[in-house]
Enzyme design. Structure first.
Site, PDB file in Angstrom:
ATOM      1  N   LYS A 135      42.347  10.652 -39.846  1.00  9.19           N
ATOM      2  CA  LYS A 135      42.558  11.734 -38.882  1.00  9.19           C
ATOM      3  C   LYS A 135      43.745  11.352 -38.018  1.00  9.19           C
ATOM      4  CE  LYS A 135      40.268  14.642 -35.527  1.00  9.19           C
ATOM      5  NZ  LYS A 135      41.573  14.882 -34.901  1.00  9.19           N
ATOM      6  N   ARG A 188      33.722  25.156 -38.472  1.00 11.06           N
ATOM      7  CA  ARG A 188      32.512  25.391 -39.263  1.00 11.06           C
ATOM      8  C   ARG A 188      31.830  24.070 -39.563  1.00 11.06           C
ATOM      9  NH1 ARG A 188      32.057  31.128 -40.682  1.00 11.06           N
ATOM     10  NH2 ARG A 188      33.971  31.868 -39.707  1.00 11.06           N
TER      11      ARG A 188
END
Ligand SMILES: [Zn+2]
Ligand SMILES: [Zn+2]
Lengths: 537, 339
Positions: A228, A395
């Site tokens: 990330k 989500r």
């Protein structure tokens, strides 16, 4: 205005997502077409150009309320919101008149061509025609920033319900630049309004933080593990001979990224790549603040281009040869992305890197990789299901982010300041210090992180232990210790402590520690040497 | 005649404190809220309607002298009397007179009429010690009747949606005020124990309230449907409250005037209903006293004192006290220790 103001109140008065959606659907069903598109524009942060200055608002409202400037300023400090403060300070109106939302907005935009007297006459005239709630909404139209707790997700859902269109289609049509003026939602959502442009990005798919042990995600063979990166999430778009670079915040940043401009001649038409935009030097990614400084500048200097050129770490391919491929599996999309990059790299040097996969055979291995994220200038790991489609918005289920724990340091509470807006009645903005010999040196400010109950306790404590007051700030007896978490640390000659922290927040109240047991400036310097810029491995 | 020390507001001539926050010999109490009526005083003087609550909260054995409004007692030459403050039932302003000099301590007050407490009466004086909880021009409270109508229509709407309505408000004062204005034809009204205890004291000493049912072990929670429930703010976010689901939560407080505070509290509805004076009420009350010297306590002290100096040319000073004003969490107020 009445209907829109009521919608605003209804949304503001509930914490339930369903009720907010219902309120919007009701509004779409009854309101004028020209008003509904403005409603969507405003709630999604697309405001008309501002035509009245803050100083004018203070001056004109002061004339109506008869209050001195210093008292207006004090009121603003407590309330924390310009539009709200002015609506509360204006004298109440007994009689009110209604005006169509789009008329009011058009009138406001027209003020750009009017002189001060005309602008004043219009604004003060309107101020005498609204009730308190409408006044607030009207002032918000002037100052901008409708933060009502309506996420794009809610707007998209309500539009999908009202127009009976798929949510993903709505989401895509609403992304990017479009104008409300002389436009309708129907046209915009059908994709045939003439303001839809080639630059339109896809709505970003965002991950939730991992909530359970990774083992619960099932077999590791179903997952891609990536790092990330800590830059700006963005999309690079090439369509019809033009290039666009978007950030996740819906900002078109093409001009700020000259490094990518050549791609218009290299990438095939109809390409949209999703990735992280990062500065790089000597093959190493640089910390976020380098990027931040560059974005903040008006013009990109030659020096910046040489010292910290940008690249995109590419995560995903969303459009290929002009076709939206978001419904394909990540595995397929990634393969197409790899092939595309490989193909163009045969002939060109491009600022595009593929986001490398972190190869692990077990979840234990993934855990170990996460722990060395900082060595790679990364914030943690991304876990993506290989067969996932590219969805819209945040989500659960297929994509997870698994960040490393924040760095932390124990600081002593030194100053407290009343919060703004939602915390106007409490002392919630704190400055913390570390020891430098016998002296306490402030090193960061932090707001969030305490529970409501703790906040009330600290607030009461501050009021009873005030040493001195300077305006809204109180200095307190150095007694309370808090653990401060942060994502990064950088040198900063502007700060007495010599460091600046990234995203500092309160992790917990160390009721078990006395002020003497807090950390020292030397401890901060040590963290800087390990994690700060320049010393990165 | 009055001074401020670390125990509270002191009258040396009568050797008596008003609303002291540390134990002293003799105290005059303006009203029974816990930041004004504290434990440990040698003896208490208060309005006759405040005393039952003080005995209930501070102990049945406290030494009390009950006064009616405008009844005068004299201590070492100081004439002392209580006058309606309109804040809650049994709340009073304290008037002290010595050799022709008059001081008034307001305690907490409001000028709105609430039908459960004796309406505020202005008292002429030379020096006035005032609260300033809402001493900022952004606080302009709506007509209370409108707010009560809003509460009733909110209740009706929630009922139609099959939900309960929970109102959080101070157990002492605000709860009775809200209750007295509910439209009892809508449905049943329930109370939290802390509220019910105070309601009983009100009914024993002053007047009847609408019929309510205390939520205790004998009440089947499933039978509570479309009802109104009155609870103290400290009940928010407790298992007790969650057992009333599905419900909508309303908070009654002057702070609800600010959107930020409404949102921070996470309430479904904020009703602007306060037992304190708003900006206009403060200004009216202070001018009606005719006082030249104003001492400003709890609230936006420095701002309000500056306003009184610059706008009305009054000799206004801010005073540091431990009064908390209208809190949003009245944890102190519900610690009855008797629940
Ligand atoms: Zn009170
Ligand atoms: Zn008070």
């Amino acid at each position: 205005m009445k209907a829109f103001s009521e919608l605003f109140t209804n949304i503001d008065q509930t914490t339930s997502t369903n009720e907010k959606t219902d309120a919007l659907v009701n509004y779409f069903a009854t309101a004028d077409e020209q008003d509904t598109i403005w409603c969507v524009a405003l709630l999604s942060g697309r405001r008309p150009k501002r035509t009245v200055k803050t100083s004018e608002l203070w001056e004109w409202s002061g004339e109506l309320s008869g209050l001195p400037t210093w008292l207006q300023a004090e009121s603003y400090h407590i309330v924390g919101d310009l539009a709200e403060t002015i609506s509360l300070l204006l004298p109440p109106n007994n009689e009110t008149h209604d005006h169509a939302l789009h008329d009011v907005i058009n009138d406001l935009m027209d003020l750009a061509n009017k002189d001060e007297q005309q602008r004043k006459a219009y604004i003060t005239g309107m101020w005498k025609q609204f009730n308190k709630q409408e006044l607030f909404v009207f002032n918000k139209l002037i100052t901008g920033g409708f933060r009502v707790g309506v996420s794009d997700k809610i707007i998209i859902k309500a539009l999908a319900l009202h127009y009976k269109i798929d949510e993903n289609v709505v989401a895509h049509r609403l992304t990017g630049q479009w104008v409300a003026q002389n436009n309708t939602l129907k046209a915009l959502l059908a994709g045939n309004d003439n303001s839809v442009d080639l630059s339109k990005p896809y709505p970003f798919y965002l991950a939730y933080p991992l909530e359970a042990a990774p083992e619960e995600l099932g077999s590791i063979d179903d997952w891609f593990i990536e790092r990330k990166y800590d830059g700006i999430r963005g999309q690079i778009i090439v369509r019809d001979g033009a290039l666009f670079a978007w950030s996740r915040g819906d900002d078109l940043l093409t001009e700020k990224f000259p490094e990518f401009h050549d791609l218009v001649n290299i990438l095939p038409g109809g390409t949209v790549i999703d990735g992280e935009i990062l500065p790089v030097r000597d093959g190493k990614y640089l910390p976020f603040h380098v990027m931040q400084t560059r974005i903040g500048r008006k013009n990109v200097t030659k020096k910046a281009l040489q010292e910290a050129p940008l690249v995109m770490v590419c995560y995903d391919l969303l459009e290929h040869n002009g076709i939206d491929i978001r419904h394909l599996s990540l595995q397929e999309r990634r393969l197409m992305l790899e092939n595309l990059l490989e193909e163009i790299k045969k002939e060109h040097t491009v600022p595009l890197h593929i986001s490398p996969l972190v190869n692990c055979n077990t979840w234990g291995g993934v855990s170990a990789q996460r722990l060395c994220s900082r060595d790679h200038s990364c914030e943690g790991l991304m876990l993506k299901r290989k067969n996932s489609e590219y969805k819209t918005g945040r989500r659960r289920g297929d994509w997870w982010k698994w960040k490393v724990d924040p760095l932390s340091i124990d600081g002593v509470l030194l100053y407290a300041q009343r919060g703004h807006g939602r915390r106007a009645d409490l002392y919630t903005d704190f400055t913390f210090a570390v020891w430098d010999g016998d002296e306490l040196v402030p090193f960061c400010k932090a707001y969030s992180g305490l529970t409501d109950k703790e906040m009330a306790e600290v607030d009461a404590w501050v009021k009873k232990n005030t040493l001195d007051k300077f305006g809204p700030v109180r200095s307190v007896t150095p007694t309370l210790v808090f653990e401060i978490g942060f994502e990064g640390i950088n040198p900063s000659p502007r700060h007495k402590s010599g460091v600046a922290l990234r995203f500092p927040r309160i992790l917990r109240w160390r009721t078990d520690k006395s002020a003497k047991e807090a950390n020292t400036k030397a401890d901060l310097v040590e963290l800087l040497n390990i994690y700060g810029i320049g010393e990165r491995k | 005649m009055l001074t401020f020390d670390n125990c509270g507001i002191y009258c040396a001539q009568a050797d008596i404190y008003i609303d002291p926050w540390k134990p002293v010999n003799k105290a005059v109490i303006t009203h029974a809220h816990s930041d004004h009526a504290r434990i440990g005083m040698g003896s208490y003087i208060a309005h006759e309607h405040a005393i039952p609550v003080m005995k209930y909260r501070l102990g049945a054995d406290i030494k009390c002298q009950a006064l009616k409004y405008r009844e005068e007692i004299v201590i070492n030459g100081v004439k002392i009397s209580l006058h309606p403050a309109g804040h809650i039932w049994g709340s009073a302003q304290v008037r002290l007179e010595f050799k022709g000099e008059v001081w008034v301590v307001s305690g907490d007050y409001k000028l709105q009429k609430d039908s459960i407490s004796a309406p505020f009466e202005p008292v002429r004086c030379h020096s006035f010690i005032t609260e300033s909880t809402f001493g900022l021009p952004v606080y302009k409270f709506p007509d209370p009747q409108e707010v009560h109508d809003d509460i009733n229509s909110w209740w009706r709407k929630n009922q139609e949606e099959g939900k309960n309505s929970v109102i959080c408000s101070y157990a002492l004062g605000k709860a009775q005020r809200v209750l007295a204005h509910l439209d009892t034809s809508i449905g049943r009204i329930y109370t939290h124990g802390a509220v019910d205890n105070i309601n009983k004291l009100y009914e024993e000493n002053i007047a009847a309230l609408p019929v309510t049912q205390r939520i205790d072990g004998s009440v089947n929670r499933k039978e509570i449907k479309g009802a109104m429930i009155i609870a103290p703010p400290s009940a928010a976010d407790t298992p007790w409250m969650r057992s009333l689901q599905p419900y909508k939560l309303g908070i009654c407080s002057g702070w609800m005037q600010l959107r930020g505070t409404r949102r921070r509290r996470g309430a479904d509805r904020g009703f602007v209903l306060s037992d304190h004076a708003d900006w206009d009420q403060l200004n009216t009350a202070i001018r009606e006293t005719g006082a030249e010297n104003i001492y400003v306590t709890h609230g936006y002290k420095s701002i309000y004192a500056r306003w009184l100096q610059t706008n009305y040319g009054l000799n206004a000073n801010e005073v540091e006290t431990l009064y908390t004003g209208e809190g949003l969490d009245d944890t102190l107020d519900t610690e009855t220790g008797k629940e």
